[in-house]
Design an enzyme around this catalytic site. Structure first.
Site, mmCIF file in Angstrom:
data_model
loop_
_atom_site.group_PDB
_atom_site.id
_atom_site.type_symbol
_atom_site.label_atom_id
_atom_site.label_comp_id
_atom_site.label_asym_id
_atom_site.label_seq_id
_atom_site.Cartn_x
_atom_site.Cartn_y
_atom_site.Cartn_z
ATOM 1 N N HIS A 1 0.881 -1.196 0.000
ATOM 2 C CA HIS A 1 0.000 0.000 0.000
ATOM 3 C C HIS A 1 0.906 1.230 0.000
ATOM 4 O O HIS A 1 1.531 1.551 1.007
ATOM 5 C CB HIS A 1 -0.887 0.000 1.249
ATOM 6 C CG HIS A 1 -1.831 1.169 1.315
ATOM 7 N ND1 HIS A 1 -3.161 1.032 1.624
ATOM 8 C CD2 HIS A 1 -1.643 2.493 1.122
ATOM 9 C CE1 HIS A 1 -3.744 2.224 1.617
ATOM 10 N NE2 HIS A 1 -2.830 3.136 1.322
ATOM 11 N N HIS B 1 1.486 5.401 -1.641
ATOM 12 C CA HIS B 1 1.078 6.581 -2.410
ATOM 13 C C HIS B 1 2.312 7.171 -3.081
ATOM 14 O O HIS B 1 3.227 7.624 -2.394
ATOM 15 C CB HIS B 1 0.439 7.631 -1.500
ATOM 16 C CG HIS B 1 -0.818 7.142 -0.864
ATOM 17 N ND1 HIS B 1 -2.063 7.311 -1.441
ATOM 18 C CD2 HIS B 1 -1.037 6.445 0.275
ATOM 19 C CE1 HIS B 1 -2.988 6.759 -0.671
ATOM 20 N NE2 HIS B 1 -2.391 6.219 0.381
ATOM 21 N N LYS C 1 -9.553 -0.437 -5.524
ATOM 22 C CA LYS C 1 -9.538 0.234 -4.230
ATOM 23 C C LYS C 1 -10.886 0.850 -3.916
ATOM 24 O O LYS C 1 -11.428 1.623 -4.714
ATOM 25 C CB LYS C 1 -8.463 1.330 -4.273
ATOM 26 C CG LYS C 1 -8.451 2.241 -3.070
ATOM 27 C CD LYS C 1 -7.758 1.597 -1.891
ATOM 28 C CE LYS C 1 -7.944 2.437 -0.639
ATOM 29 N NZ LYS C 1 -6.737 2.630 0.119
ATOM 30 N N HIS D 1 -10.375 0.915 2.211
ATOM 31 C CA HIS D 1 -10.151 1.910 3.261
ATOM 32 C C HIS D 1 -11.338 1.794 4.208
ATOM 33 O O HIS D 1 -12.437 2.252 3.903
ATOM 34 C CB HIS D 1 -10.052 3.327 2.676
ATOM 35 C CG HIS D 1 -9.773 4.357 3.736
ATOM 36 N ND1 HIS D 1 -8.581 5.026 3.828
ATOM 37 C CD2 HIS D 1 -10.514 4.791 4.787
ATOM 38 C CE1 HIS D 1 -8.597 5.842 4.883
ATOM 39 N NE2 HIS D 1 -9.776 5.720 5.482
ATOM 40 N N HIS E 1 -4.384 -0.750 6.083
ATOM 41 C CA HIS E 1 -3.908 0.051 7.215
ATOM 42 C C HIS E 1 -4.806 -0.105 8.436
ATOM 43 O O HIS E 1 -5.404 0.856 8.909
ATOM 44 C CB HIS E 1 -3.717 1.525 6.837
ATOM 45 C CG HIS E 1 -4.800 2.143 5.982
ATOM 46 N ND1 HIS E 1 -6.123 2.116 6.313
ATOM 47 C CD2 HIS E 1 -4.734 2.809 4.816
ATOM 48 C CE1 HIS E 1 -6.816 2.742 5.386
ATOM 49 N NE2 HIS E 1 -5.992 3.165 4.459
ATOM 50 N N ASP F 1 1.574 2.611 3.512
ATOM 51 C CA ASP F 1 0.720 3.795 3.350
ATOM 52 C C ASP F 1 1.569 5.054 3.356
ATOM 53 O O ASP F 1 1.091 6.129 3.723
ATOM 54 C CB ASP F 1 -0.363 3.856 4.438
ATOM 55 C CG ASP F 1 -1.523 4.757 4.048
ATOM 56 O OD1 ASP F 1 -1.606 5.172 2.877
ATOM 57 O OD2 ASP F 1 -2.357 5.048 4.929
#
Ligand code: DOR
Ligand code: ZN
Length: 348
Positions: A16, A18, A102, A139, A177, A250
């Site tokens: 995961h 970004h 996602k 999420h 997460h 994350d």
């Protein structure tokens, strides 16, 4: 008792991550590519990565930004919207381009405005994903204003996640997460079609670290840090060796001034120090022998991919020096600092 000073493990992956786009992506990408072989790349760009074509173009931009000679495989994801086309998702999976879809509840976090408000609208896509074996990364926070921010994950499990899983047998789900004892317990009671990622900051910090003695914006992320007993439950889960738990950092870069702000952005930029931090956590739990399961083995197993052939070595010595900030073309980004020295360095 002899202390382990050196540890060689299969090269880790980040399930995961970004990376953003443009100048920010160019600035942060080398920090992930240094240590990680592959990463599940989050699609919450502006505008989001919704279609297979967009994912292919984003993948090309990432590969083009890699420094010469650096090998790193971005594993692409699609951002689920209420108007996503199941045929497009299915084709993106068949071609091997996309490794997961996602789900952001609308409004849950950074760039989630195009997310799902009514979960019934995405039922046909979830059913198709269950058929073809394409995982859903979730999420897991409800967004209703009346639900306290510290309760949003636990409520999501009861009100959204569990009903979706019951209604869609065979759907492979990653609880992303996770931050609570409730999520860890739910994941460990799931079957082989359930996985859960855990971040570095949620294994190292609790909400007191963020809020006592002054507010520390670089510890603010979503889902928000919880109380200590939750952190302890997450450390138990991560260090258990249970195949359902694996690393998803994350790592979420924001320019420093957008975090040190009256309305600061959510996200911790952990990529440069993630493995040093994790070695510390696992050593503290007397579980260094299970670090590889968490960083390098359980994730590929869930995604049906091979464990990386090459290795990295971690060595314990004097406190490591690390940058407080990295420079990017989109401004400086503050590197996660857990507030204590780190002694494990990645040497090869
Ligand atoms: O803290 C976070 N930052 N949580 C998320 O879910 C999104 C991420 C981001 O994109 O900045
Ligand atoms: Zn994220």
């Amino acid at each position: 008792m002899a202390m382990t000073k050196r540890l060689t493990i299969p090269r880790p992956d980040d399930w995961h991550l970004h990376l953003r786009d443009g100048a920010m992506m160019e600035g942060v990408l080398p920090w992930s590519a240094r240590h990680f072989a592959r990463a599940i790349v989050m699609p919450n760009l502006v505008p989001p990565v919704v279609t297979a074509d967009q994912a292919a173009a984003y993948r090309d931009r990432i590969l083009a930004a890699l420094p010469e000679g650096v090998v790193f495989e971005p594993l692409m994801t699609l951002y689920l919207t209420e108007t996503t086309d199941p045929e497009d998702v299915s084709a993106a999976h068949t071609s091997g381009l996309v490794k997961s879809v996602k789900l952001y509840p609308a409004g849950a976090t950074t760039n989630s405005a195009s997310g799902v408000a009514n979960f019934d609208t995405v039922r046909p896509i979830l059913e198709r994903m269950a058929e073809i074996g394409l995982p859903l990364c979730v999420h897991g926070e409800v967004t209703r204003t009346e639900i306290d921010i510290f309760d949003r994950e636990a409520v999501f499990i009861d009100e959204v996640l569990d009903p979706i899983r019951r209604a869609t047998p065979g759907l492979r789900v990653v609880m992303e997460h996770i931050t609570t004892a409730e999520a860890a317990a739910y994941a460990s009671n799931g079957g082989d079609d359930l996985g859960a990622t855990i971040t570095v900051q949620h294994l190292m910090l609790d909400r007191n670290d963020m809020l006592v003695g002054g507010i520390r914006p670089h510890y603010y992320c979503l889902p928000i840090l919880k109380r200590k007993s939750h952190r302890e439950a997450l450390v138990r889960a991560a260090t258990s060796g249970d195949q359902r738990f694996f690393l998803g950092t994350d790592s979420a870069p924001h320019a420093t001034d957008t975090k040190e702000n009256a309305c600061g952005c959510a996200g911790c930029f952990t990529a440069p120090v993630a493995l040093s931090c994790l070695a510390e956590v696992f050593e503290g739990a007397d579980a260094l022998d299970r670090l590889a399961a968490f960083t390098s083995v359980n994730g590929p197993k869930f995604y049906g991919l091979p464990v990386n052939q090459d290795t990295i070595t971690l060595e314990k010595g004097a406190a490591i020096s690390r940058p407080a900030e990295i420079e990017t073309g989109a401004g400086p980004v503050t590197v996660f600092d857990p507030g204590r020295p780190l002694y494990w360095r990645v040497t090869a």
